[in-house]
Design an enzyme around this catalytic site. Structure first.
Site, PDB file in Angstrom:
ATOM      1  CB  ILE A 124       2.549  10.317   1.856  1.00  0.00           C
ATOM      2  CG1 ILE A 124       3.844   9.754   1.252  1.00  0.00           C
ATOM      3  CG2 ILE A 124       1.552  10.705   0.767  1.00  0.00           C
ATOM      4  CD1 ILE A 124       4.602  10.627   0.315  1.00  0.00           C
ATOM      5  CG  ASN A 183       6.239   7.772   3.696  1.00  0.00           C
ATOM      6  OD1 ASN A 183       5.121   8.274   3.859  1.00  0.00           O
ATOM      7  ND2 ASN A 183       6.528   6.522   4.062  1.00  0.00           N
ATOM      8  CB  CYS A 215      -0.906   5.497   8.589  1.00  0.00           C
ATOM      9  SG  CYS A 215      -0.059   6.834   7.733  1.00  0.00           S
ATOM     10  CB  THR A 217       7.018   3.377   7.859  1.00  0.00           C
ATOM     11  OG1 THR A 217       5.893   4.130   8.305  1.00  0.00           O
ATOM     12  CG2 THR A 217       6.960   3.186   6.367  1.00  0.00           C
ATOM     13  CB  SER A 264      -0.906  -0.001   1.233  1.00  0.00           C
ATOM     14  OG  SER A 264      -1.711   1.153   1.220  1.00  0.00           O
TER      15      SER A 264
HETATM   16  C1  LIG Z   1       5.964   6.609   0.098  1.00  0.00           C
HETATM   17  C2  LIG Z   1       5.271   5.583   0.955  1.00  0.00           C
HETATM   18  C3  LIG Z   1       3.892   5.664   1.135  1.00  0.00           C
HETATM   19  C4  LIG Z   1       3.234   4.718   1.927  1.00  0.00           C
HETATM   20  N1  LIG Z   1       1.874   4.796   2.054  1.00  0.00           N
HETATM   21  C5  LIG Z   1       1.214   3.831   2.758  1.00  0.00           C
HETATM   22  C6  LIG Z   1      -0.203   3.824   2.830  1.00  0.00           C
HETATM   23  O1  LIG Z   1      -0.905   4.655   2.244  1.00  0.00           O
HETATM   24  N2  LIG Z   1      -0.791   2.833   3.548  1.00  0.00           N
HETATM   25  C7  LIG Z   1      -0.071   1.851   4.186  1.00  0.00           C
HETATM   26  O2  LIG Z   1      -0.666   0.958   4.825  1.00  0.00           O
HETATM   27  N3  LIG Z   1       1.278   1.829   4.115  1.00  0.00           N
HETATM   28  C8  LIG Z   1       1.925   2.786   3.423  1.00  0.00           C
HETATM   29  N4  LIG Z   1       3.286   2.740   3.330  1.00  0.00           N
HETATM   30  C9  LIG Z   1       4.037   1.659   4.019  1.00  0.00           C
HETATM   31  C10 LIG Z   1       4.340   0.496   3.092  1.00  0.00           C
HETATM   32  O3  LIG Z   1       3.170  -0.106   2.584  1.00  0.00           O
HETATM   33  C11 LIG Z   1       5.163  -0.577   3.832  1.00  0.00           C
HETATM   34  O4  LIG Z   1       4.426  -1.097   4.906  1.00  0.00           O
HETATM   35  C12 LIG Z   1       6.486  -0.030   4.394  1.00  0.00           C
HETATM   36  O5  LIG Z   1       7.036   0.948   3.537  1.00  0.00           O
HETATM   37  C13 LIG Z   1       7.521  -1.147   4.618  1.00  0.00           C
HETATM   38  O6  LIG Z   1       7.809  -1.833   3.434  1.00  0.00           O
HETATM   39  P1  LIG Z   1       9.041  -1.447   2.455  1.00  0.00           P
HETATM   40  O7  LIG Z   1      10.255  -1.339   3.308  1.00  0.00           O
HETATM   41  O8  LIG Z   1       9.092  -2.545   1.448  1.00  0.00           O
HETATM   42  O9  LIG Z   1       8.686  -0.136   1.840  1.00  0.00           O
HETATM   43  C14 LIG Z   1       3.983   3.679   2.548  1.00  0.00           C
HETATM   44  C15 LIG Z   1       5.357   3.612   2.356  1.00  0.00           C
HETATM   45  C16 LIG Z   1       6.019   4.543   1.577  1.00  0.00           C
HETATM   46  C17 LIG Z   1       7.493   4.421   1.382  1.00  0.00           C
END
Ligand SMILES: Cc1cc2nc3c(=O)[nH]c(=O)nc-3n(C[C@H](O)[C@H](O)[C@H](O)COP(=O)(O)O)c2cc1C
Length: 308
Positions: A69, A67, A129, A198, A19
């Site tokens: 956002i 991030n 979040c 995150t 997501s």
């Molecule tokens: C730019 C960005 C936007 C994100 N937006 C969301 C979001 O809208 N909803 C959500 O559940 N997680 C969001 N996440 C978290 C990711 O889905 C994921 O759980 C987290 O980044 C860890 O995985 P990764 O290290 O592979 O990025 C976001 C992450 C990033 C980097």
């Protein structure tokens, strides 16, 4: 065999996109054959549109990124009006991520609305979040639902009553004991869990002495958080029976396999999509090669197969 089941949800392969890192899929259609994905998890949707946080809201960090956002999204009605036609044609399971802004009851309204939509294969509850403020407050919300086992239980229980769709609860790493939250979500009827979102983090520009994010703090993602995510998947795996979706720093086949061995039944690629939009497809092919090289017939055999 690459097929896995997450509750009632059947996936042809266990690799999804996370997501918020893949928009509403159409944005990535020019880069790859989206039909090869195990599933798409959409950017989180709220009841009303949200403009998100002020810029700058991303920055690079060692082996990762920050991030803030702030759940920028068009709101549920515009999402269904403008984004769903494309998703309906995709022929890939669509998991819609939802969150509340003010009251947790918004989750219930959103879940009831999505329950009527045939193209929605599952609903992911983003109770984790770190980038969302309470309305009217200058501070970020004091506590996430995913930081409180009782709040998690109560919310999942209510949403469970509101929809028959597969329910995925997305957990936060910003807790002392992830297993308490994982068990609360399982006991309340969640079909599966996604972990992790995150990690709360910040970064500073030392020349102007300012935080690199306008929101000051944000969420850390990417390979930097992988060992934390793996540890949490492993801990949750030993405490719950429902399947787990592992994510956090997966950028290649090796990192994906680590999550299966720790106990994940499926994985999602987040920040990896920004490094290379085809990361998820390359991982699908890489997992097939790994299984065949190691004479493993079924991906499900490696879930939790860690040798201790
Ligand atoms: C730019 C960005 C936007 C994100 N937006 C969301 C979001 O809208 N909803 C959500 O559940 N997680 C969001 N996440 C978290 C990711 O889905 C994921 O759980 C987290 O980044 C860890 O995985 P990764 O290290 O592979 O990025 C976001 C992450 C990033 C980097």
């Amino acid at each position: 065999m690459m097929a896995v089941n997450l509750g009632k949800l059947k996936l042809k392969n266990p690799v999804m996109v996370a997501s918020g890192t893949f928009g509403y899929a159409e944005e990535f259609s020019g880069f790859m054959d989206l039909r090869k994905l195990g599933a798409v998890i959409t950017k989180t949707i709220t009841l009303k549109p949200r403009p998100g946080n002020p810029m700058p809201r991303t920055c690079e960090t060692p082996a990762g990124m920050l991030n803030s956002i702030g759940l920028e999204n068009p709101g549920i009605e515009d999402f269904l009006k403008k984004k769903s036609d494309y998703l309906k044609k995709l022929k890939v399971p669509i998991i819609v991520s939802i969150a509340s802004e003010d009251s947790p009851d918004e989750f219930i309204t959103l879940a009831k609305r999505l329950d009527k939509e045939y193209f929605v294969s599952a609903i992911e509850l983003n109770i984790s979040c770190p980038n969302i403020k309470k309305a009217g407050s200058k501070r970020k919300s004091e506590k996430l639902i995913a930081q409180d086992p009782k709040a998690t239980y109560d919310l999942v229980k209510k949403v469970r009553k509101a929809t028959k769709k597969t329910l995925i609860t997305k957990l936060s790493p910003n807790v002392t004991d992830i297993t308490k939250i994982a068990m609360a979500a399982e006991n309340a009827g969640s079909d599966t869990l996604s972990l992790i979102n995150t990690l709360g983090a910040m970064s500073i520009d030392i020349l102007n002495k300012k935080p690199k994010l306008a929101a000051i703090t944000g969420g850390l993602s990417g390979p930097a958080i992988r060992p934390v995510a793996l540890r949490m998947v492993w801990e949750a795996y030993r405490k719950v029976k429902i399947p787990l979706i592992g994510l956090g720093g997966i950028i290649d086949t090796e990192s994906a396999i680590e999550f299966f061995l720790a106990g994940a039944s499926a994985v999602a690629v987040g920040t990896g999509n920004f490094i290379n939009p085809k990361t998820s497809l390359e991982i699908i092919e890489g997992i097939k090669k790994y299984l065949s090289a190691n004479k493993i017939r079924d991906i499900r055999k490696i879930t939790g197969a860690l040798n201790i």
